[in-house]
Design a protein around this motif. Structure first.
Motif, PDB file in Angstrom:
ATOM      1  N   LYS A 447      13.084  -1.370  -1.294  1.00  0.00           N
ATOM      2  CA  LYS A 447      11.754  -1.318  -1.899  1.00  0.00           C
ATOM      3  C   LYS A 447      10.796  -2.305  -1.236  1.00  0.00           C
ATOM      4  N   LEU A 448      11.346  -3.419  -0.743  1.00  0.00           N
ATOM      5  CA  LEU A 448      10.540  -4.401  -0.001  1.00  0.00           C
ATOM      6  C   LEU A 448       9.893  -3.726   1.213  1.00  0.00           C
ATOM      7  N   VAL A 449      10.724  -3.070   2.022  1.00  0.00           N
ATOM      8  CA  VAL A 449      10.214  -2.400   3.221  1.00  0.00           C
ATOM      9  C   VAL A 449       9.255  -1.282   2.829  1.00  0.00           C
ATOM     10  N   GLU A 450       9.651  -0.481   1.831  1.00  0.00           N
ATOM     11  CA  GLU A 450       8.825   0.648   1.399  1.00  0.00           C
ATOM     12  C   GLU A 450       7.421   0.192   0.999  1.00  0.00           C
ATOM     13  N   GLU A 451       7.341  -0.904   0.258  1.00  0.00           N
ATOM     14  CA  GLU A 451       6.055  -1.340  -0.281  1.00  0.00           C
ATOM     15  C   GLU A 451       5.088  -1.742   0.827  1.00  0.00           C
ATOM     16  N   PHE A 452       5.590  -2.444   1.853  1.00  0.00           N
ATOM     17  CA  PHE A 452       4.701  -2.854   2.947  1.00  0.00           C
ATOM     18  C   PHE A 452       4.338  -1.682   3.857  1.00  0.00           C
ATOM     19  N   MET A 453       5.235  -0.696   3.975  1.00  0.00           N
ATOM     20  CA  MET A 453       4.893   0.504   4.743  1.00  0.00           C
ATOM     21  C   MET A 453       3.803   1.303   4.018  1.00  0.00           C
ATOM     22  N   LEU A 454       3.939   1.424   2.697  1.00  0.00           N
ATOM     23  CA  LEU A 454       2.910   2.115   1.907  1.00  0.00           C
ATOM     24  C   LEU A 454       1.561   1.421   2.051  1.00  0.00           C
ATOM     25  N   LEU A 455       1.590   0.106   2.008  1.00  0.00           N
ATOM     26  CA  LEU A 455       0.356  -0.664   2.120  1.00  0.00           C
ATOM     27  C   LEU A 455      -0.303  -0.452   3.483  1.00  0.00           C
ATOM     28  N   ALA A 456       0.495  -0.459   4.542  1.00  0.00           N
ATOM     29  CA  ALA A 456      -0.047  -0.238   5.891  1.00  0.00           C
ATOM     30  C   ALA A 456      -0.632   1.166   6.017  1.00  0.00           C
ATOM     31  N   ASN A 457       0.093   2.173   5.519  1.00  0.00           N
ATOM     32  CA  ASN A 457      -0.388   3.555   5.584  1.00  0.00           C
ATOM     33  C   ASN A 457      -1.711   3.719   4.834  1.00  0.00           C
ATOM     34  N   ARG A 458      -1.788   3.129   3.657  1.00  0.00           N
ATOM     35  CA  ARG A 458      -3.014   3.218   2.860  1.00  0.00           C
ATOM     36  C   ARG A 458      -4.183   2.521   3.568  1.00  0.00           C
ATOM     37  N   THR A 459      -3.915   1.347   4.125  1.00  0.00           N
ATOM     38  CA  THR A 459      -4.974   0.564   4.783  1.00  0.00           C
ATOM     39  C   THR A 459      -5.552   1.302   5.988  1.00  0.00           C
ATOM     40  N   VAL A 460      -4.686   1.929   6.774  1.00  0.00           N
ATOM     41  CA  VAL A 460      -5.137   2.693   7.941  1.00  0.00           C
ATOM     42  C   VAL A 460      -5.987   3.885   7.490  1.00  0.00           C
ATOM     43  N   ALA A 461      -5.542   4.591   6.437  1.00  0.00           N
ATOM     44  CA  ALA A 461      -6.297   5.749   5.933  1.00  0.00           C
ATOM     45  C   ALA A 461      -7.664   5.320   5.413  1.00  0.00           C
ATOM     46  N   ARG A 479      -2.083  12.212   4.579  1.00  0.00           N
ATOM     47  CA  ARG A 479      -0.927  12.695   3.818  1.00  0.00           C
ATOM     48  C   ARG A 479      -1.433  12.900   2.403  1.00  0.00           C
ATOM     49  N   ILE A 480      -1.469  14.162   1.958  1.00  0.00           N
ATOM     50  CA  ILE A 480      -2.086  14.470   0.666  1.00  0.00           C
ATOM     51  C   ILE A 480      -1.037  14.961  -0.333  1.00  0.00           C
ATOM     52  N   HIS A 481      -1.338  14.765  -1.598  1.00  0.00           N
ATOM     53  CA  HIS A 481      -0.466  15.230  -2.678  1.00  0.00           C
ATOM     54  C   HIS A 481      -1.348  15.619  -3.844  1.00  0.00           C
ATOM     55  N   ASP A 482      -1.360  16.909  -4.162  1.00  0.00           N
ATOM     56  CA  ASP A 482      -2.280  17.430  -5.176  1.00  0.00           C
ATOM     57  C   ASP A 482      -1.776  17.124  -6.586  1.00  0.00           C
ATOM     58  N   LEU A 483      -2.672  17.284  -7.557  1.00  0.00           N
ATOM     59  CA  LEU A 483      -2.312  17.133  -8.969  1.00  0.00           C
ATOM     60  C   LEU A 483      -1.301  18.207  -9.359  1.00  0.00           C
ATOM     61  N   PRO A 484      -0.436  17.923 -10.325  1.00  0.00           N
ATOM     62  CA  PRO A 484       0.533  18.941 -10.763  1.00  0.00           C
ATOM     63  C   PRO A 484      -0.173  20.144 -11.377  1.00  0.00           C
ATOM     64  N   ASP A 485       0.428  21.316 -11.185  1.00  0.00           N
ATOM     65  CA  ASP A 485      -0.108  22.536 -11.784  1.00  0.00           C
ATOM     66  C   ASP A 485       0.098  22.481 -13.303  1.00  0.00           C
ATOM     67  N   PRO A 486      -0.966  22.681 -14.103  1.00  0.00           N
ATOM     68  CA  PRO A 486      -0.840  22.575 -15.569  1.00  0.00           C
ATOM     69  C   PRO A 486       0.227  23.503 -16.155  1.00  0.00           C
ATOM     70  N   ASP A 487       0.324  24.745 -15.614  1.00  0.00           N
ATOM     71  CA  ASP A 487       1.322  25.689 -16.129  1.00  0.00           C
ATOM     72  C   ASP A 487       2.740  25.165 -15.890  1.00  0.00           C
ATOM     73  N   GLY A 551      -6.524  12.760  -1.576  1.00  0.00           N
ATOM     74  CA  GLY A 551      -5.770  11.665  -2.165  1.00  0.00           C
ATOM     75  C   GLY A 551      -4.301  12.013  -2.325  1.00  0.00           C
ATOM     76  N   HIS A 552      -3.540  11.024  -2.774  1.00  0.00           N
ATOM     77  CA  HIS A 552      -2.096  11.211  -2.976  1.00  0.00           C
ATOM     78  C   HIS A 552      -1.783  10.897  -4.428  1.00  0.00           C
ATOM     79  N   TYR A 553      -1.567  11.965  -5.226  1.00  0.00           N
ATOM     80  CA  TYR A 553      -1.366  11.794  -6.662  1.00  0.00           C
ATOM     81  C   TYR A 553      -0.109  10.970  -6.970  1.00  0.00           C
ATOM     82  N   GLY A 554       1.010  11.292  -6.316  1.00  0.00           N
ATOM     83  CA  GLY A 554       2.273  10.629  -6.623  1.00  0.00           C
ATOM     84  C   GLY A 554       2.248   9.133  -6.374  1.00  0.00           C
ATOM     85  N   LEU A 555       1.481   8.695  -5.382  1.00  0.00           N
ATOM     86  CA  LEU A 555       1.375   7.274  -5.062  1.00  0.00           C
ATOM     87  C   LEU A 555       0.158   6.618  -5.716  1.00  0.00           C
ATOM     88  N   ALA A 556      -0.704   7.435  -6.313  1.00  0.00           N
ATOM     89  CA  ALA A 556      -1.941   6.943  -6.938  1.00  0.00           C
ATOM     90  C   ALA A 556      -2.854   6.262  -5.921  1.00  0.00           C
TER      91      ALA A 556
END
Length: 740
Positions: A447-461, A479-487, A551-556
């Motif tokens: 999770k340590l590595v994951e968190e800093f990779m997420l931060l770098a990806n977000r900062t570049v975007a 890298r996009i992630h749409d809102l969940p389908d209500p149905d 945007g990326h819904y899953g990552l907020a």
């Protein structure tokens, strides 16, 4: 007024349209005027009759009806022409997916022998009542390459490729001279060359012989070939990589920020060879910390449109199978020149952060750098530093972990979803034989590595995507992630209610994500954990690559990209190139070109994921093939009209208990309640129920596992009878029948 007249007087426009369509479909050769239609569908008052007139005109405009003469209408039997992609199925349920996204059923007799993936023109038949739309292929516009994998059945004068897939029902006929040395029983890759009009089978030729069926390399290569993925590297691309010099020119070093003296290390899986990210950390003034996320500068070595670049673009991703990695780049690049190996000077593209003790980012910048990693850590070694607070570089790892946990906490507070699934892994011997199963669990080091990779990806975007209101953003790969389908969320909510859980569907998107997180936390350690997590993931939209940022819904995150893995993902290479271009003041890139590359990358990512799952299924089948007769505890992971699927708790292997093997009763499928119900004894098998099974049969060719119910499951009627509301209704009906 009678009840019948009341119902007629309340006819609405939608019902008038539906009744009118049904009338003309039922009488395809008959001619009607508006009065006859009104009488036939029971439109009795002036308002309803006017709606009939309007409906007839609308259906005429839609080409559903034709005007025989003024005021007289007839069904348009001249079928509408449409275009789409043909999807062949071995069960005969072929269909064409139209350009508008509608599926049209095509019977085999009306297929014009179109193959899977062909672009076709069809005639759409007039829709019949209670039947799905149907049509026939009238022209094949573009032929898709037809390559299949199977086992050769070689006869004295000819051969067949026997396929085991859900696409082609017919074996492929191969003339003896087109065998390419293939022998009986070997696995091969065959290309279909044609399908003569009077021939029962398509004709083909062998393009590659994979080896003897059952051998590990043969089967893994067959899985890759089945999904159209490469299983070897072109010799000319390997040679091109060999010509790339490893020495870094001094003039290049002078252009870059120098991090060679800063404490830097990599943290990766123990079997990794391609280290594409490293972390550096050092204290700076005001009690702050400088953290560097250093990413291998692959695009310094791989130039656009070069031989290596074209191959990487085609592959789009490395493929991770059970026993191997099929790399996107040649080994010399991914494991040597670009890999951030310890004690070697390496070129990087880096995001540098300055954080305070609360992990608040005070400033950041992006730069091309040169680094020298001090140490290569495995996740296990880094985790040991975190847990014991002992060992080399413990202070740096502990501080990074502290900051990462704060970043993670903020991310979830913003609405990120916490999917921490356990990955199934196999212990295998040198021949690829699975010896055991274990689960890869993400701990703090991961999770340590994951968190800093997420931060770098977000900062570049954000660097590229965030622009002043009076300016439009330049073309970029997000890298996009749409809102969940209500149905789908409603269906998921109904599903989990069977286990006693609730999901808050209303409210803001953050409310939903927090409710999902609460659910995932609650099911941790419960027997239904894996099942609910799997269904939750399926209810979500799929992440993808696009030049249109949503945007990326899953990552907020409002802005997100993939920047941190250019050794194994082509989108990251695209991001590196675009980022450098814009840092140099370059103009916006061609949006259409990059959108096509995004679409291709998303498709290849999905194929790679499918191949990975297939390799896991193959190893699970191989593992259980040596454990026939053994009894395991499991959970019902799926219920269908043909049986129940069971996932073994111990190793997550999934198999099916066919309904034909339920010998104690006749079972009926209750789709609404996700269960099978015994007609006589009322025994119920419900999704999520614990169950004991015995390994009965394994089909290695089809990667299928059949279970049988273990004797310990057999209940007495008195102690193990479950009744749903539907059961009680059925019981009541049976009692009334007996009285009669």
């Amino acid at each position: 007024m009678s009840r019948n007249k009341e119902s007629k007087s309340r006819l609405k426009k939608e019902e008038i349209i539906a009744r009118t369509i049904d009338l003309f479909n039922a009488e395809p050769t008959k001619v009607f005027n508006y009065k006859q239609v009104s009488t036939a569908i029971h439109a009795v008052n002036t308002t309803q009759k006017q709606m009939v007139v309007d409906t007839l005109e609308d259906l005429l405009s839609d080409d559903f009806l034709v005007l025989v003469s003024p005021g007289l209408y007839k069904l348009n039997n001249r079928s509408i022409n449409m275009e789409g992609i043909f999807e062949r199925r071995s069960n005969g349920k072929n269909r064409v997916l139209t350009e508008e996204g509608y599926p049209i059923f095509i019977a085999e007799r009306n297929s014009l022998r179109a193959m899977n993936g062909d672009k076709v023109r069809i005639q759409l038949y007039a829709k019949r009542k209670n039947r799905q739309p149907e049509g026939e292929v009238i022209e094949i516009l573009e032929k898709a390459p037809q390559v299949y994998v199977g086992t050769l059945d070689v006869q004295p004068k000819f051969a067949f490729l026997v396929t085991d897939n859900k696409i082609l029902a017919n074996d492929i006929f191969i003339p003896k001279e087109k065998l390419k040395g293939g022998k009986d029983g070997q696995k091969a890759v065959v290309r279909i060359t044609g399908w003569p009009e009077r021939a029962k089978n398509p004709h083909g030729e062998v393009i590659d012989v994979l080896g003897t069926a059952g051998e590990n390399n043969t089967e893994i290569h067959a899985i890759l070939a089945e999904f159209g993925l490469p299983y070897n590297y072109p010799e000319n691309v390997i040679k091109a990589a060999e010509r790339i010099p490893e020495t870094i020119p001094e003039e290049e070093i002078k252009k870059r920020e120098d991090f060679r003296a800063v404490t830097t290390f990599t943290i990766d899986p123990k079997d990794a060879k391609d280290f594409d990210d490293a972390l550096s950390i050092r204290p700076v003034k005001n009690g702050r910390w400088e953290v560097g996320v250093h990413i291998a500068d692959v695009t310094y070595y791989v130039t656009p449109d070069s031989l290596i670049d074209r191959e990487a673009e085609h592959r789009a991703t490395s493929v991770y199978l059970v026993d191997r990695v099929v790399p996107m780049l040649p080994e010399r690049l991914c494991n040597q020149i670009c890999s951030l190996r310890p004690d070697e000077e390496k070129l990087c593209f880096s995001v540098i952060f300055e954080l305070d003790e609360k992990a608040e980012i005070k400033k950041s910048h992006i730069a091309r750098t040169i680094i020298r990693s001090n140490r290569r850590f495995t996740y296990e070694e880094a985790q040991e530093r975190i847990e014991t607070q002992q060992g080399d570089y413990k202070d740096e790892i502990l501080k990074l972990n502290e900051l990462a946990q704060l970043l993670r906490k903020k991310r979830f507070a913003s609405g990120a979803i916490n999917f921490d699934r356990h990955e199934v892994k196999f212990n295998i011997d040198e021949t690829g034989k699975p010896l055991g199963v274990y689960f890869k669990i993400a701990k703090e080091a991961n999770k340590l590595v994951e968190e800093f990779m997420l931060l770098a990806n977000r900062t570049v975007a954000e660097f590229v995507g965030k622009t002043p209101h009076n300016k439009s953003a330049k073309t970029f790969v997000y890298r996009i992630h749409d809102l969940p389908d209500p149905d789908k969320m409603n269906t998921f909510s109904t599903f989990i209610s069977r286990f006693g859980y609730k999901l808050k569907i209303g409210g803001s998107k953050t409310d939903l994500s927090k409710s999902i997180n609460s659910l995932l936390n609650t099911v941790q350690g419960k027997r239904e954990e894996n099942l609910i997590e799997t269904v939750a993931i399926r209810a979500m939209a799929k992440a993808a690559y696009s030049t249109d940022n949503i945007g990326h819904y899953g990552l907020a995150f409002d802005y997100y990209t993939h920047f941190t893995s250019p050794i194994r993902r082509y989108p990251d290479m695209m991001v590196h190139r675009l980022l450098y271009r814009y840092m140099q003041g370059g103009r916006s890139a061609n949006k259409k070109k990059y959108e096509e590359l995004c679409k291709h990358s998303s498709e290849m990512e999905q194929l790679a994921a499918n191949a990975e799952r297939a390799s896991i299924k193959y190893k699970q089948a191989e593992y259980l093939s040596e454990r026939l007769g053994q009894v395991y505890d499991g959970v019902i992971s799926g219920v269908t009209e043909w049986g129940i699927y069971v996932e073994i708790n111990e190793n997550k292997c999934e198999g099916m208990v066919p309904i034909r093997d339920f010998e104690d009763d006749y079972y009926e499928f209750d789709e609404k309640n996700y269960c099978l119900i015994g007609r006589r004894k009322r025994r119920v098998y419900t999704l999520g129920d614990p169950i004991k099974i015995q390994v009965a049969r394994v089909n290695m060719e089809k990667k299928l596992i059949d279970f049988a119910l273990a004797e310990e499951n057999t209940p007495s009627e008195e102690t193990d009878t479950l009744q749903t509301p539907k059961d009680n209704r059925q019981i009541g009906k049976e009692k009334r029948r007996k009285k009669k």
